[in-house]
Design a protein around this motif. Structure first.
Motif, short mmCIF file in Angstrom:
data_model
loop_
_atom_site.label_atom_id
_atom_site.label_comp_id
_atom_site.label_asym_id
_atom_site.label_seq_id
_atom_site.Cartn_x
_atom_site.Cartn_y
_atom_site.Cartn_z
N VAL A 12 26.89 31.76 31.69
CA VAL A 12 27.30 31.88 33.10
C VAL A 12 26.01 31.88 33.93
O VAL A 12 25.27 32.86 33.94
N THR A 13 25.76 30.75 34.59
CA THR A 13 24.48 30.59 35.28
C THR A 13 24.66 30.42 36.80
O THR A 13 23.68 30.50 37.55
N ASP A 14 25.89 30.17 37.24
CA ASP A 14 26.18 29.98 38.68
C ASP A 14 25.93 31.29 39.43
O ASP A 14 26.56 32.31 39.16
N ALA A 15 24.98 31.23 40.37
CA ALA A 15 24.56 32.46 41.08
C ALA A 15 25.72 33.12 41.82
O ALA A 15 25.81 34.35 41.88
N ARG A 16 26.63 32.29 42.37
CA ARG A 16 27.75 32.89 43.12
C ARG A 16 28.67 33.66 42.19
O ARG A 16 29.21 34.70 42.53
N VAL A 17 28.87 33.11 41.00
CA VAL A 17 29.73 33.79 40.02
C VAL A 17 29.06 35.09 39.55
O VAL A 17 29.69 36.15 39.48
N THR A 69 35.60 31.01 35.74
CA THR A 69 35.37 31.01 37.18
C THR A 69 34.36 29.92 37.55
O THR A 69 34.55 29.19 38.52
N GLN A 70 33.34 29.81 36.74
CA GLN A 70 32.31 28.79 36.96
C GLN A 70 32.91 27.38 36.88
O GLN A 70 32.63 26.51 37.69
N SER A 110 44.96 43.05 34.27
CA SER A 110 44.31 44.21 34.89
C SER A 110 43.97 43.96 36.36
O SER A 110 43.71 44.90 37.11
N GLY A 111 43.90 42.69 36.75
CA GLY A 111 43.48 42.35 38.11
C GLY A 111 42.00 42.00 38.21
O GLY A 111 41.52 41.57 39.26
N TYR A 112 41.26 42.16 37.11
CA TYR A 112 39.80 41.94 37.16
C TYR A 112 39.45 40.50 37.54
O TYR A 112 38.64 40.25 38.43
N GLN A 113 40.08 39.54 36.86
CA GLN A 113 39.78 38.13 37.14
C GLN A 113 40.12 37.77 38.59
O GLN A 113 39.35 37.07 39.26
N ALA A 114 41.24 38.27 39.08
CA ALA A 114 41.63 37.99 40.48
C ALA A 114 40.59 38.57 41.44
O ALA A 114 40.26 37.96 42.45
N ALA A 115 40.07 39.76 41.10
CA ALA A 115 39.05 40.39 41.96
C ALA A 115 37.79 39.53 42.00
O ALA A 115 37.18 39.36 43.07
N ILE A 116 37.41 38.96 40.87
CA ILE A 116 36.24 38.06 40.85
C ILE A 116 36.53 36.83 41.71
O ILE A 116 35.71 36.43 42.54
N LEU A 117 37.72 36.24 41.54
CA LEU A 117 38.08 35.06 42.33
C LEU A 117 38.06 35.38 43.83
O LEU A 117 37.67 34.53 44.64
#
Ligand code: SAH
Length: 219
Positions: free
Chosen positions: A26-31, A76-77, A94-101
């Protein structure tokens, strides 16, 4: 594993967490920034809470799992989200992935077949001030027709094939990331891009997800 004093220091713990995610591609700075801002510890409860900063999937309620952080980052990347995007996630968990999005997109809709998971995630989003996420109880294999079309779709449960309604609810130029394969075998993470005519399919990597199950759960 014995705990060293360093692992109790939140800053040190977060640094190790981000290092693990980055070292898996995972190298994308925004992610990475989104993963720095959203505390995975808030999404893991009970016995497993102390393992929230390790790069592994963990059990959550309703017999489901919160995905491995590096896989969350890679998915996400792969979506290459822009700030104006409307995103659908199938499989709130859990909602974690949605929170990242939510840190990358304008608007996030997330659906799960378990009402309890939707309720608990909604409470967490409110507590964390994540106001651009809406969680709904629904069978996500039919997508969310009332909010379609979407710029991006992320499926976090394994389907035998990319579900037709989800393909149809993708905008032209839109991207869907979905684990595909039999649930008791190795699955492949697929990136689908909707073209002017038809779809382009790219295999990203082998993964392992809980199955996409039809219908709404009893809880
Ligand atoms: N993205 C989650 C992990 C998801 S685990 C997280 O960040 O924690 C997969 C989730 O998909 C489970 O919660 C499961 O209930 C849900 N699921 C399975 N089949 C589904 C379907 N047809 N529609 C909606 N959700 C589904």
């Amino acid at each position: 594993m014995t705990e060293t004093p360093d692992e109790k220091d939140p800053a040190e713990r977060k640094m190790r967490f981000l290092f693990a995610v980055r070292s898996r591609g995972v190298t994308d700075a925004r992610v990475l920034n989104a993963m720095e801002r959203i505390d995975r510890g808030a999404f893991v409860k009970g016995l497993f809470a102390e393992r929230a900063y390790e790069d592994m999937p963990l059990p959550i309620a309703c017999g489901q799992t919160i995905s491995q952080p590096s896989v969350v980052g890679l998915m996400t990347q792969a979506l290459n989200i822009s700030p104006r995007d409307k995103v659908l996630e199938v499989g709130t968990g859990s909602g974690y992935q949605a929170a990242i999005l939510s840190q990358l997109a304008r608007r996030v809709y997330t659906v799960d077949r378990h009402r309890r998971l939707v309720r608990e995630a909604t409470e967490l989003f409110r507590a964390l001030g994540l106001t651009n996420i809406t969680a709904l109880a629904a069978d996500g294999s039919f997508g969310l027709p009332e909010q379609a079309p979407f710029d991006r779709i992320l499926v976090t449960a394994a389907a035998e094939d990319p579900p037709g309604p989800l393909l149809a609810q993708l905008k032209i130029g839109g991207i869907m990331v979905v684990p595909v394969g039999q649930t008791d075998a190795v699955q492949n993470l697929i990136k689908v891009t909707r073209l002017e005519q038809g779809y382009d399919y790219e295999e990203l990597r082998p993964v392992r997800f809980v199955p996409l199950v039809e219908g709404i759960g009893a809880d």
